[in-house]
Design an enzyme around this catalytic site. Structure first.
Site, short mmCIF file in Angstrom:
data_model
loop_
_atom_site.label_atom_id
_atom_site.label_comp_id
_atom_site.label_asym_id
_atom_site.label_seq_id
_atom_site.Cartn_x
_atom_site.Cartn_y
_atom_site.Cartn_z
N HIS A 169 43.35 -18.27 -13.43
CA HIS A 169 42.22 -17.95 -14.29
C HIS A 169 42.75 -17.74 -15.71
O HIS A 169 43.96 -17.79 -15.95
CB HIS A 169 41.48 -16.71 -13.80
CG HIS A 169 40.60 -16.97 -12.61
ND1 HIS A 169 39.51 -17.80 -12.67
CD2 HIS A 169 40.67 -16.51 -11.33
CE1 HIS A 169 38.93 -17.85 -11.48
NE2 HIS A 169 39.61 -17.08 -10.65
N ASP A 227 40.00 -19.97 -21.55
CA ASP A 227 38.88 -20.83 -21.17
C ASP A 227 38.24 -21.53 -22.36
O ASP A 227 38.00 -22.73 -22.33
CB ASP A 227 37.80 -20.00 -20.46
CG ASP A 227 38.14 -19.71 -19.01
OD1 ASP A 227 39.13 -20.27 -18.51
OD2 ASP A 227 37.43 -18.91 -18.38
#
Length: 392
Positions: free
Chosen positions: A136, A166
């Site tokens: 992540h 991200d």
């Protein structure tokens, strides 16, 4: 459609992390973006939530249409291939090898559509020992060396939500790669694969720090440098009302104006560049700022070059006069969302709207997108050849 990417067709295999944000960036700028979701899909899950967002709250899918396709069904795969054949851009966010096993890998799509920009958004990239490992945002930021720097002295690193990996290192640089590859494809008539890895993007964002480090001007010890809370004149401070003030008075002129407006006697304060005295200087600044509320400080420093700003919540940011004047945020369908960026003078981005909740019919979309017939392509190529020969 408005925006500089009007007419560009983008097919996205629905995913998490940078995938929807990349689609949003392209859609904001006018691209016709369609994501492929599972037939049972209702909405993307987000940030540890277990029940998923409602479609009308899923801001990163604004301007993005959806079709429901079963990628385990050969018929569904064929639908994706037919759409990819008339797309300009294809985006997937799987681990390496997954798209190939599904039958929609880059070799297959480029064989059907030699001009397509095939974009692979991933954490660790398509090559290297970690390529197939799960992760992540926090993992990619750590792997790139950036998370180590995000700490106060003596404290553990603090994850920057999921904005850095991200969205900044992954989606934004992924969109940049797509536009670069599109520009080249329009010149050469040949598509290519964009390998947009979050670890690559985050590493790229540290470019300036790497230069400072090589010059001996940046320490690997967190919380000891000018920009990582080490410098007392580049930090946040608690005000009398419990709210916070952001101080960025790095340059001598800005720092002089900052301390001149604190309302205290600073004649015996340590010199700004005396690093050994920074802890003492931090205490003095903190004590001074704690005497007034955030609103009082905002009034004192507004219109100055002291580089002092109130730390605003999202709601407060939307209401701030400067942000309101620039229409930095929009409330659409009761949902606060940021305006598209950057701003273009002649071909502005779309105005934000509620994310679509209805799914498009796959057959109708294939028909609509298939207007690029062989005749259309032949006429386009002939026009390009004529332009080059005449120099017009």
């Amino acid at each position: 459609m408005s925006g500089p990417l009007a007419g560009v067709r983008v097919l996205v295999l629905a995913g998490m992390g940078p995938v929807p944000f990349t689609g949003m960036l392209l859609a904001d700028m006018g691209a016709d973006v369609v994501r492929v979701v599972r037939p049972s899909h209702r909405s993307a899950r987000s940030l540890g939530q277990t029940d998923g967002l409602r479609d009308d709250h899923d801001v990163v899918n604004r301007g993005v249409d959806s079709i429901a396709v079963d990628l385990k069904d050969p018929g569904g795969i064929e639908d994706v291939l037919r759409l990819a054949a008339v797309s300009d851009v294809f985006i997937e966010g799987y681990r390496p090898g997954v798209a190939e096993r599904l039958g929609v890998g880059p070799d297959v799509l480029l064989a059907r559509n030699p001009e397509i920009v095939y974009t692979r958004l991933s954490g660790y990239g398509q090559t290297g020992p970690l390529a197939t490992e799960a992760g992540h945002d926090i993992n990619y930021v750590a792997q790139a060396g950036a998370l180590h720097a995000m700490a106060r002295a003596g404290e553990p690193p603090r994850p920057p939500i999921n904005l850095l990996g991200d969205y900044a290192g992954g989606a934004t640089l992924g969109a940049f790669g797509i536009v670069c590859a599109l520009l080249e494809a329009w010149k050469s008539g040949r598509g290519q694969v964009v390998d947009a890895a979050m670890v690559d993007g985050v590493a790229l964002l540290t470019a300036k720090l790497q230069g400072l480090r090589a010059a001996g001007l940046y320490s690997d010890e967190p919380g000891t440098n000018y920009l990582d809370s080490g410098a007392p004149f580049y930090d946040t401070y608690r005000c009398a009302d419990g709210r916070y003030l952001a101080v960025g008075a790095l340059e001598p002129d800005f720092y002089a104006e900052f301390i001149a407006r604190l309302g205290v006697d600073t004649r015996d304060w340590p010199d700004q560049d005396d690093r050994r005295a920074w802890p003492r200087l931090r205490e003095l600044i903190g004590a001074a700022i704690a005497r007034r509320t955030r609103a009082e400080w905002a009034e004192i420093y507004t219109g100055t070059d002291a580089c002092v700003t109130p730390v605003l919540s999202f709601g407060e940011a939307a209401d701030h006069p400067h942000n309101a004047a620039r229409e930095l945020f929009h409330t659409v369908g009761g949902v606060l969302q940021p305006a598209p960026a950057p701003r273009l003078s002649r071909t502005p981005a779309r105005v934000p709207a509620v994310p679509p909740s209805e799914r498009l019919d796959t057959g109708e979309l294939i028909t609509r997108w298939s207007v690029r017939t062989d005749t259309d392509v032949a006429e386009y190529i002939a026009a390009q050849v004529m332009t080059k020969e005449t120099g017009e």
